[in-house]
Design a protein around this motif. Structure first.
Motif, PDB file in Angstrom:
ATOM      1  N   ILE A  63       1.066  -1.039  -0.002  1.00 31.05           N
ATOM      2  CA  ILE A  63       0.000  -0.028  -0.044  1.00 31.05           C
ATOM      3  C   ILE A  63       0.635   1.181   0.098  1.00 31.05           C
ATOM      4  O   ILE A  63       0.506   2.272  -0.876  1.00 31.05           O
ATOM      5  CB  ILE A  63      -0.945  -0.007   1.296  1.00 31.05           C
ATOM      6  N   PHE A 116      -3.950   0.831  -8.168  1.00 27.86           N
ATOM      7  CA  PHE A 116      -4.972   1.215  -7.153  1.00 27.86           C
ATOM      8  C   PHE A 116      -5.815   0.007  -6.461  1.00 27.86           C
ATOM      9  O   PHE A 116      -6.187  -0.352  -5.595  1.00 27.86           O
ATOM     10  CB  PHE A 116      -6.000   2.053  -7.454  1.00 27.86           C
ATOM     11  N   PHE A 117      -6.085  -0.964  -7.721  1.00 26.50           N
ATOM     12  CA  PHE A 117      -7.082  -2.139  -7.235  1.00 26.50           C
ATOM     13  C   PHE A 117      -6.238  -2.937  -6.306  1.00 26.50           C
ATOM     14  O   PHE A 117      -6.685  -3.648  -5.422  1.00 26.50           O
ATOM     15  CB  PHE A 117      -7.386  -2.934  -8.370  1.00 26.50           C
ATOM     16  N   ALA A 126      -3.756  -2.196  -4.305  1.00 30.63           N
ATOM     17  CA  ALA A 126      -3.710  -1.433  -2.794  1.00 30.63           C
ATOM     18  C   ALA A 126      -5.042  -1.991  -2.154  1.00 30.63           C
ATOM     19  O   ALA A 126      -5.040  -2.312  -1.016  1.00 30.63           O
ATOM     20  CB  ALA A 126      -3.565  -0.034  -2.956  1.00 30.63           C
ATOM     21  N   ASN A 127      -6.177  -1.764  -3.004  1.00 24.78           N
ATOM     22  CA  ASN A 127      -7.528  -2.096  -2.264  1.00 24.78           C
ATOM     23  C   ASN A 127      -7.264  -3.744  -1.710  1.00 24.78           C
ATOM     24  O   ASN A 127      -8.086  -4.058  -0.804  1.00 24.78           O
ATOM     25  CB  ASN A 127      -8.669  -1.980  -3.122  1.00 24.78           C
ATOM     26  N   VAL A 145      -5.601  -3.866   1.398  1.00 27.59           N
ATOM     27  CA  VAL A 145      -6.316  -3.486   2.436  1.00 27.59           C
ATOM     28  C   VAL A 145      -7.389  -4.750   2.913  1.00 27.59           C
ATOM     29  O   VAL A 145      -7.386  -5.072   4.060  1.00 27.59           O
ATOM     30  CB  VAL A 145      -7.238  -2.212   2.121  1.00 27.59           C
ATOM     31  N   CYS A 156     -13.080   3.778 -12.149  1.00 23.16           N
ATOM     32  CA  CYS A 156     -12.502   2.932 -10.941  1.00 23.16           C
ATOM     33  C   CYS A 156     -12.968   2.964  -9.617  1.00 23.16           C
ATOM     34  O   CYS A 156     -13.228   2.001  -8.980  1.00 23.16           O
ATOM     35  CB  CYS A 156     -10.873   3.171 -10.803  1.00 23.16           C
ATOM     36  N   ALA A 157     -13.229   4.258  -9.132  1.00 18.28           N
ATOM     37  CA  ALA A 157     -13.892   4.463  -7.817  1.00 18.28           C
ATOM     38  C   ALA A 157     -15.292   3.597  -7.759  1.00 18.28           C
ATOM     39  O   ALA A 157     -15.516   3.333  -6.618  1.00 18.28           O
ATOM     40  CB  ALA A 157     -13.745   5.817  -7.347  1.00 18.28           C
ATOM     41  N   VAL A 173     -14.857   0.038  -7.200  1.00 20.26           N
ATOM     42  CA  VAL A 173     -14.100  -0.455  -6.121  1.00 20.26           C
ATOM     43  C   VAL A 173     -15.311  -0.128  -4.984  1.00 20.26           C
ATOM     44  O   VAL A 173     -15.733  -1.126  -3.959  1.00 20.26           O
ATOM     45  CB  VAL A 173     -12.917   0.411  -5.498  1.00 20.26           C
TER      46      VAL A 173
HETATM   47  C1  LIG Z   1      -8.832   1.798  -3.817  1.00 25.12           C
HETATM   48  O1  LIG Z   1      -9.162   2.077  -5.181  1.00 25.12           O
HETATM   49  C2  LIG Z   1      -9.551   3.495  -5.336  1.00 25.12           C
HETATM   50  C3  LIG Z   1     -10.268   3.685  -6.753  1.00 25.12           C
HETATM   51  O2  LIG Z   1      -9.295   3.230  -7.847  1.00 25.12           O
HETATM   52  C4  LIG Z   1      -8.527   4.493  -5.052  1.00 25.12           C
HETATM   53  O3  LIG Z   1      -8.780   5.620  -5.166  1.00 25.12           O
HETATM   54  C5  LIG Z   1      -7.927   4.238  -3.929  1.00 25.12           C
HETATM   55  O4  LIG Z   1      -6.823   4.946  -3.506  1.00 25.12           O
HETATM   56  C6  LIG Z   1      -7.596   2.862  -3.458  1.00 25.12           C
HETATM   57  N1  LIG Z   1      -7.353   2.658  -2.092  1.00 25.12           N
HETATM   58  C7  LIG Z   1      -5.918   2.500  -1.507  1.00 25.12           C
HETATM   59  C8  LIG Z   1      -5.976   2.107  -0.320  1.00 25.12           C
HETATM   60  O5  LIG Z   1      -5.045   2.698  -2.417  1.00 25.12           O
END
Ligand SMILES: *[C@@H]1O[C@H](CO)[C@@H](O)[C@H](O)[C@H]1NC(C)=O
Length: 316
Positions: free
Chosen positions: A46, A61-62, A64-65, A68, A141-142, A145
């Motif tokens: 992350i 970004f996905f 990193a999610n 989490v 993307c947002a 998620v």
């Molecule tokens: C999760 O994905 C969203 C959308 O792409 C992004 O804005 C967000 O920063 C991501 N979360 C992390 C912890 O990176």
């Protein structure tokens, strides 16, 4: 049904992985190690993604999610397990059990959804390379998620609320190392018809849906790669998918091992099933960061930069 005869159960016994006293210190050390490695590894992912501008793309970004979600996943299970091993008690209260059930459902589903979203992202990147930035906008993307979070949080909530309607009147022994839905339903002494129906219909759809999405995406990715002329193009397209494909294979092979293999009838407590469950719930989240950082040059570069900066700070 005469409810006055029933003693209400306020706590359950989690049998854990092994009941042999001499194995407890080993299990404690092993799972403490797994927990620390998982949390640190995913935190590094992350941080590396957050701090490196090159990695500010939908795929990362996905990822990193997903990290989490993996941290949440292991934190639902391992701390309680360590607590029980350390204290020598197998007790888990009704409330703790429901909390565990809720978050386990949430994070397991969320991993599944995020893996599907990542497959979709790879599909767009490979088959529509010129329109990729137009299609995968940050809003979309947002939305993907956030949608995954909302659906999985709601789904886990429905199962948990339906479980609160059931009465438990003993026995209260769960032959598992965390409160999972199926072993709990087996202990209920009121009708679990609605719960089972929902489990088959909705949980089935929510598990199979992402899987079908991943499968279809990779089918079209394979077609697109086969149609490419240049060997370098093929190579590049393929290598951008290998990490994701490894994580997907690991996740589904262990999940299928847990839920589709018939429970072993030889051992009543299902020792083998518990080992599969450990693979799926604990080992997969631990391996994800390694798969992504060892096989991926960009990720390695970002991690290297992050670690160098940290040591510079600590030296100065
Ligand atoms: C999760 O994905 C969203 C959308 O792409 C992004 O804005 C967000 O920063 C991501 N979360 C992390 C912890 O990176």
């Amino acid at each position: 049904m005469d409810r006055r005869n029933q003693t209400r159960i306020y706590e359950f016994l989690l049998l854990g992985l092994s009941e042999r006293p001499e194995q407890q210190p080993l299990l404690f050390g092993l799972f403490l190690g797994i927990y620390l490695v998982t949390v640190l590894g995913n935190l590094l992912i992350i941080l590396a993604i957050g701090s490196d501008m090159h990695l500010h793309t939908p795929m990362y970004f996905f990822l990193a999610n997903l990290s989490v979600s993996d941290i949440g996943f292991v934190s639902t299970i391992i701390p309680k397990m360590l607590d029980n091993i350390g204290s020598g008690s197998k007790l888990i209260s009704y409330g703790e059990c429901l909390t565990q059930l809720y978050f386990f459902g949430l994070f397991a589903d969320l991993d599944n959804f995020l893996l599907a979203v990542m497959a979709l992202d790879r599909y767009v990147a490979i088959s529509q390379p010129l329109h990729y930035a137009l299609i995968m906008t940050s809003q979309r993307c947002a939305l993907l998620v956030a949608g995954s979070w909302v659906i999985t949080a709601f789904h886990a909530l429905v199962h948990t609320l339906l479980l609160t309607r059931l009465s438990f009147c003993g026995p209260n022994i769960i032959p598992h190392f965390f409160c999972d839905l199926v072993p709990l339903l087996k202990l209920a002494c009121s009708s679990t018809y609605v719960n089972n129906l929902l489990l088959i219909l909705v949980a089935g759809t929510l598990l199979v849906g992402p899987f079908v999405c991943i499968f279809t995406s990779y089918f079209y990715i394979a077609l697109a790669v086969l149609r490419m002329d240049s060997p370098q193009g093929k190579q590049r397209a393929f290598s951008s998918c290998t990490s994701h494909l490894s994580v997907v294979s690991l996740f589904y092979s262990t999940a299928i091992g847990v839920y589709l293999c018939p429970p072993s009838s030889s051992s009543p407590s299902g020792g083998k099933d518990r080992v599969f469950s450990v693979m799926y719930t604990v080992v997969t989240p631990m391996l994800n960061p390694f798969i992504y950082s060892l096989r991926n040059r960009e990720m390695k570069g970002a991690l290297g930069k992050l670690l160098r900066r940290k040591t510079l700070f600590s030296e100065s």
